[in-house]
Design an enzyme around this catalytic site. Structure first.
Site, PDB file in Angstrom:
ATOM      1  N   GLU A   1      -1.709 -12.484 -51.258  1.00 19.14           N
ATOM      2  CA  GLU A   1      -0.405 -12.497 -50.567  1.00 19.14           C
ATOM      3  C   GLU A   1       0.201 -11.101 -50.527  1.00 19.14           C
ATOM      4  O   GLU A   1       1.305 -10.844 -51.005  1.00 19.14           O
ATOM      5  CB  GLU A   1       0.550 -13.480 -51.254  1.00 19.14           C
ATOM      6  CG  GLU A   1       0.102 -14.934 -51.139  1.00 19.14           C
ATOM      7  CD  GLU A   1       1.058 -15.917 -51.793  1.00 19.14           C
ATOM      8  OE1 GLU A   1       1.121 -17.068 -51.362  1.00 19.14           O
ATOM      9  OE2 GLU A   1       1.739 -15.530 -52.767  1.00 19.14           O
TER      10      GLU A   1
ATOM     11  N   GLU B   1      -4.818 -21.230 -49.976  1.00 17.65           N
ATOM     12  CA  GLU B   1      -3.783 -21.880 -50.784  1.00 17.65           C
ATOM     13  C   GLU B   1      -3.001 -22.846 -49.911  1.00 17.65           C
ATOM     14  O   GLU B   1      -2.593 -22.497 -48.799  1.00 17.65           O
ATOM     15  CB  GLU B   1      -2.789 -20.871 -51.396  1.00 17.65           C
ATOM     16  CG  GLU B   1      -3.330 -20.055 -52.532  1.00 17.65           C
ATOM     17  CD  GLU B   1      -2.261 -19.203 -53.205  1.00 17.65           C
ATOM     18  OE1 GLU B   1      -1.082 -19.637 -53.250  1.00 17.65           O
ATOM     19  OE2 GLU B   1      -2.600 -18.104 -53.669  1.00 17.65           O
TER      20      GLU B   1
END
Length: 473
Positions: free
Chosen positions: A174, A367
């Site tokens: 991320e 995810e």
């Protein structure tokens, strides 16, 4: 139920974790301290001076000692891939040494051994919110250009050691989250409220250059490897059809899209450069940096997807929700989880189509999941969790992945977050559970650490066995 699957035959079903949230053993095996060892409440409070007994990550779920048991459970579900991260401070305890820690390298050899034993493909994140603490304290993390060299050295050690055994690599987890959580994501010790925009965006640039250098190193040392970026996907809808709201939502969304644009296209987009100018940011970008970004673009794009948000140009309507990492305006059409994360399965299809149209690179959902408070109960003499809410959440999202595949999107795989219960990144709780496997540990640190299969365990095993044909529409 569907009668057949539209998922590709080689679709990589699995699950995702991070070292700091599962391993524990924070001071074993020659490991140095990481920023996580001074973040006992995640991003909800300022960092501590050093490790404290209330930090659940010191033990986490003890994967360091129980990895064989856990990987066997993943194999029982039928995992094709297992996403885990390597703790940078296990390999370079301080982060700036010249020689790696052999004991740390040997641990990940054993983890990969277990994956190979069960026919599970490792999916390795090189840096997942685990910057060595020394690099934060001494260099202020990624603000300092010196970290590019330290990271490249670390990545080269990993490719040399595991490159023949690991095909899929992610450079940073991320990466765009550094804008919201500078310490956790970028190892930046300066408190967020004191951090200048120039230093923050210089840190972003330094990470992007490091990502390109890692991609370059992989192609030299592990020619069969595929390297992906990993971004936090957050579709942003206009709160109303007002064109000003549409522009506001586009501007917000581009703060995330820029990271994929740079990784895939190898250059800064004009809208991003304008944003920097408007904020008075003047970056140090060398000609060599530009060449590295251009010549070392990623093979695929991976991303996390949990929520969508809305945006508006009308300040009086900016009613935000308690979304932890996720800024944005609450969407009045959506329900939310216990932690205020709005649930939007169709948003995943939107993201997949948007990214595919934009980049034409294979996409990997690494995810997705529902954090919830689970209750351990006994059914037919066996302890379990009746987590129908998690099954419904994942089913509905996977149906939308199937729709995206039917749309023509190239989707490589799906690794739901926290396939086994782990310590939450944002709040450092155990009670915010995501897994198919319940781990007996509580927010106060008590518990046996025993593992129990939830109802969703058998559900996901059937989804994998049927290659998605068992999903309910």
């Amino acid at each position: 139920m569907t009668n057949s699957s539209i998922f590709p035959a080689d679709f990589l079903w699995g699950g995702a974790t991070a070292a700091n949230q599962i391993e524990g053993a924070y001071n074993e095996g020659g490991k140095g301290l990481s920023i996580q060892d001074v973040m006992p409440q995640g991003i909800t409070t300022p960092r501590a001076d050093g490790p404290t007994d209330d930090n659940l990550k010191q033990v986490a779920i003890d994967f360091y000692h129980r990895y064989a048991e856990d990987i066997a459970l993943f194999a029982e579900m039928g995992f094709k891939t297992f996403r885990f991260s390597i703790a940078w401070s296990r390999i370079f305890p301080l982060g700036d040494e010249t020689e790696p820690n052999e004991e740390g390298l040997a641990f990940y050899d054993r983890v990969i051994d277990e994956c190979e034993k069960h026919g599970i493909e490792p999916l390795v994140t090189i840096s997942h919110y685990e910057t060595p603490l020394h690099l934060a304290d001494t260099y202020d993390g990624w603000v300092n250009r010196d970290l590019i060299g330290f990271y490249e050295r670390y990545a080269r050690v990993l490719f040399a050691r595991y490159g023949a055994r690991v095909t899929y690599w992610l450079t940073f987890n991320e990466i765009n989250s550094v804008l919201h959580a500078p310490l956790m994501s970028g190892g930046i010790n300066t408190p967020k409220e004191e951090l200048s925009k120039t230093d923050l965006y210089q840190a972003v640039h330094n990470e992007l250059v490091a990502s390109a250098l890692a991609t370059k190193a992989a192609r030299e040392l592990a020619p069969n490897a595929q390297v992906g970026c990993m971004i936090l996907a957050m579709p942003t809808y206009p709160l109303t059809p007002d064109p000003d709201d549409v522009m506001a939502s586009l501007t917000t969304e581009r703060t995330n899209l820029a990271f994929g644009d740079i990784h895939v296209r190898g250059e800064y987009p004009g809208y991003y450069l304008r944003s920097l100018r408007d904020q008075g940011v003047d970056l140090v970008i060398t000609a060599e940096d530009r060449a590295l970004l251009k010549e070392n673009t990623v093979d695929f794009v991976s991303f996390s997807y949990y929520v969508s948000v809305a945006d508006t140009a009308d300040e009086s309507k900016r009613v935000t929700g308690p979304g932890n990492l996720f800024p944005g305006v609450r969407n009045p059409t959506l329900k939310a989880s216990e932690w205020g994360w709005q649930i939007d399965p169709v948003g995943l299809r939107i993201v997949l189509n948007q990214f595919w149209d934009r980049w034409q690179k294979p996409l990997f959902i690494v995810e997705n999941g529902l954090g919830a408070k689970d209750e351990l109960v006994e059914v037919d003499g066996r302890k379990t969790v009746i987590d129908d809410y998690r099954i419904a959440y994942l089913n509905d999202h996977l149906v939308q992945v199937g729709e995206a595949v039917a749309d023509g999107v190239d989707v490589m795989g799906f690794t739901p977050w926290g396939c086994i219960d782990l310590v939450s990144a944002s709040t450092a709780q155990m009670s915010k559970r995501y897994g198919f496997i319940y781990v007996d540990r509580n927010d106060d640190g008590t518990g046996s650490l025993d593992r129990f299969k939830k109802k969703s365990f058998d559900w996901y095993a059937e989804v994998i066995r049927s290659n998605g044909a068992s999903l309910t529409r």
